[in-house]
Write a protein that holds these residues in place. Structure first.
Motif, PDB file in Angstrom:
ATOM      1  N   HIS A   1      -2.992 -12.684   8.687  1.00 30.50           N
ATOM      2  CA  HIS A   1      -4.169 -13.048   8.285  1.00 30.50           C
ATOM      3  C   HIS A   1      -4.932 -13.642   9.405  1.00 30.50           C
ATOM      4  CE1 HIS A   1      -2.175 -15.167   4.073  1.00 30.50           C
ATOM      5  NE2 HIS A   1      -1.676 -14.338   4.315  1.00 30.50           N
TER       6      HIS A   1
ATOM      7  N   MET B   1      -8.336  -3.837  -1.247  1.00 32.34           N
ATOM      8  CA  MET B   1      -8.524  -4.836  -1.823  1.00 32.34           C
ATOM      9  C   MET B   1      -7.935  -6.088  -0.896  1.00 32.34           C
ATOM     10  SD  MET B   1      -9.729  -4.775  -4.933  1.00 32.34           S
ATOM     11  CE  MET B   1      -9.577  -5.389  -5.669  1.00 32.34           C
ATOM     12  N   TYR B   2      -9.447  -7.303  -0.590  1.00 32.61           N
ATOM     13  CA  TYR B   2      -8.623  -8.100   0.154  1.00 32.61           C
ATOM     14  C   TYR B   2      -8.513  -9.712  -0.384  1.00 32.61           C
ATOM     15  CZ  TYR B   2      -9.754  -5.229   4.715  1.00 32.61           C
ATOM     16  OH  TYR B   2      -9.679  -4.550   5.413  1.00 32.61           O
ATOM     17  N   ASN B   3      -8.043 -10.279   0.278  1.00 29.64           N
ATOM     18  CA  ASN B   3      -8.107 -11.262  -0.065  1.00 29.64           C
ATOM     19  C   ASN B   3      -8.747 -12.381   0.735  1.00 29.64           C
ATOM     20  OD1 ASN B   3      -5.999 -11.283  -2.511  1.00 29.64           O
ATOM     21  ND2 ASN B   3      -4.755 -10.813  -0.992  1.00 29.64           N
TER      22      ASN B   3
ATOM     23  N   THR C   1      -9.800 -16.676   1.303  1.00 28.40           N
ATOM     24  CA  THR C   1      -9.911 -18.162   0.582  1.00 28.40           C
ATOM     25  C   THR C   1     -10.733 -18.415   2.207  1.00 28.40           C
ATOM     26  OG1 THR C   1      -7.185 -18.069   0.695  1.00 28.40           O
ATOM     27  CG2 THR C   1      -8.267 -19.894   1.117  1.00 28.40           C
TER      28      THR C   1
ATOM     29  N   GLU D   1     -12.815  -6.413  -3.689  1.00 26.23           N
ATOM     30  CA  GLU D   1     -12.698  -4.884  -3.350  1.00 26.23           C
ATOM     31  C   GLU D   1     -13.513  -4.561  -2.438  1.00 26.23           C
ATOM     32  OE1 GLU D   1     -11.687  -0.423  -6.200  1.00 26.23           O
ATOM     33  OE2 GLU D   1     -12.667  -2.433  -6.491  1.00 26.23           O
TER      34      GLU D   1
ATOM     35  N   GLU E   1      -9.795 -19.726  -3.209  1.00 27.87           N
ATOM     36  CA  GLU E   1      -9.088 -17.428  -2.795  1.00 27.87           C
ATOM     37  C   GLU E   1      -9.842 -16.768  -4.057  1.00 27.87           C
ATOM     38  OE1 GLU E   1      -5.183 -15.228  -3.088  1.00 27.87           O
ATOM     39  OE2 GLU E   1      -4.826 -17.853  -2.227  1.00 27.87           O
ATOM     40  N   GLN E   2     -10.753 -15.807  -3.338  1.00 31.94           N
ATOM     41  CA  GLN E   2     -11.129 -15.117  -4.058  1.00 31.94           C
ATOM     42  C   GLN E   2     -10.758 -13.220  -3.455  1.00 31.94           C
ATOM     43  OE1 GLN E   2     -15.111 -15.277  -4.641  1.00 31.94           O
ATOM     44  NE2 GLN E   2     -15.347 -13.695  -4.809  1.00 31.94           N
ATOM     45  N   THR E   3     -10.519 -12.795  -4.593  1.00 33.62           N
ATOM     46  CA  THR E   3     -10.111 -11.259  -4.677  1.00 33.62           C
ATOM     47  C   THR E   3     -11.143 -10.334  -4.342  1.00 33.62           C
ATOM     48  OG1 THR E   3      -7.766 -11.824  -5.379  1.00 33.62           O
ATOM     49  CG2 THR E   3      -8.636  -9.198  -4.777  1.00 33.62           C
TER      50      THR E   3
ATOM     51  N   TRP F   1      -7.240 -11.223   4.874  1.00 31.91           N
ATOM     52  CA  TRP F   1      -6.093 -10.759   5.258  1.00 31.91           C
ATOM     53  C   TRP F   1      -5.973  -9.386   3.714  1.00 31.91           C
ATOM     54  CZ3 TRP F   1      -5.852 -15.416   2.752  1.00 31.91           C
ATOM     55  CH2 TRP F   1      -5.215 -15.190   1.002  1.00 31.91           C
ATOM     56  N   LYS F   2      -5.594  -8.319   3.830  1.00 31.46           N
ATOM     57  CA  LYS F   2      -5.340  -7.483   2.930  1.00 31.46           C
ATOM     58  C   LYS F   2      -4.777  -7.022   2.470  1.00 31.46           C
ATOM     59  CE  LYS F   2      -6.800  -1.825   3.127  1.00 31.46           C
ATOM     60  NZ  LYS F   2      -7.317  -0.816   4.256  1.00 31.46           N
ATOM     61  N   ASP F   3      -4.493  -6.824   0.892  1.00 33.69           N
ATOM     62  CA  ASP F   3      -3.558  -7.007   0.441  1.00 33.69           C
ATOM     63  C   ASP F   3      -2.406  -6.756   0.434  1.00 33.69           C
ATOM     64  OD1 ASP F   3      -2.876  -8.125  -2.705  1.00 33.69           O
ATOM     65  OD2 ASP F   3      -3.423  -6.020  -3.525  1.00 33.69           O
TER      66      ASP F   3
END
Length: 243
Positions: free
Chosen positions: A197, A220-222, A224, A241, A237-239, A190-192
């Motif tokens: 999702h 920025m995206y999250n 998981t 760019e 989970e990771q963020t 999902w986009k920040d």
């Protein structure tokens, strides 16, 4: 007389040029790709409670305009972690303004996934969203965190290949020092700042390595990575760019 024939020839050349230009315009119009059909899934009310009436909605648009002539919209629903999926037999009812809806009563609290299978204007779109019923999300998150804390599982997401456009997603999974094979791996993206999702199922590429692809926009995206095998349920989970 010669001047007369010259004028006729010039007229025919101009006429041919206009005809060619019109054909080019028609060709460009014919070759233009249709705009993407987009589907947004919502519930009414937004806060869903078990044993209470809930309306599930798919809002269908194309080029920012409501699509009121979709061929069909059907909803697939399953509880997080469950193998059995429910495909609602009732066809979604068109309510106008691009909204297609069905009624649903959830039997118990939990985290559920809803996929809107939509056929509209020669396109098939099937977005998936996550919905919390009652206190399901808090309980699921607490259990997941407890499982993760006690885990011997290592999940490594390869993010250096992710860029705007279609990008590969790869995750390496190990358990107790060995590659974990035969697992069910899913990328939650999902986009920040966005509520929606996306869930992408991964395929096992090699021993303990799982891959898929996704179309990203810049931002920025999250991400998981969910890993399930038997009683094992791990996540990381990771963020990222995306440029």
């Amino acid at each position: 007389m010669r001047k007369y024939w010259i004028m006729i020839a010039l007229f025919l050349l101009v006429l041919a040029g206009c005809s060619s230009g019109q054909e080019d315009q028609n060709s460009e119009a014919t070759n233009e790709l249709p705009k993407e059909v987009k589907v947004e899934v919502k519930t009414a009310p937004e806060a869903v409670q078990a044993h209470e009436h809930t309306e599930i909605q798919a809002i269908v648009t194309q080029d920012g305009k409501a699509v009121n002539d979709a061929d069909d919209v059907k909803f697939e629903i399953w509880k997080d972690g469950a193998e059995q999926h429910e495909m609602l037999t009732a066809k979604a009812k068109a309510k106008g303004n691009g909204v297609y809806a069905v009624d649903k009563t959830f039997p118990e609290d939990g985290v559920y996934h809803i996929t809107a299978h939509t056929n509209a204007r020669d396109m098939h779109v099937m977005p998936t969203v996550q919905v919390t019923v009652g206190t399901g999300q808090a309980a699921a998150h607490e259990q997941a965190e407890q499982d993760h804390h006690d885990s011997n599982t290592v999940i490594q997401l390869t993010a250096d290949q992710i860029h705007a456009g279609t990008s590969p997603l790869q995750a390496q999974v190990q358990h107790s020092g060995s590659a974990l094979t035969g697992a069910q791996v899913e990328f939650e993206i999902w986009k920040d700042g966005a509520a929606k999702h996306e869930y992408i199922s991964a395929k096992e590429d090699a021993n303990g390595q799982y891959g898929a692809s996704f179309v990203f926009e810049a931002g920025m995206y999250n991400i998981t990575v969910h890993v399930r095998k038997g009683e094992l349920h791990e996540h990381k989970e990771q963020t990222v760019e995306v440029k």
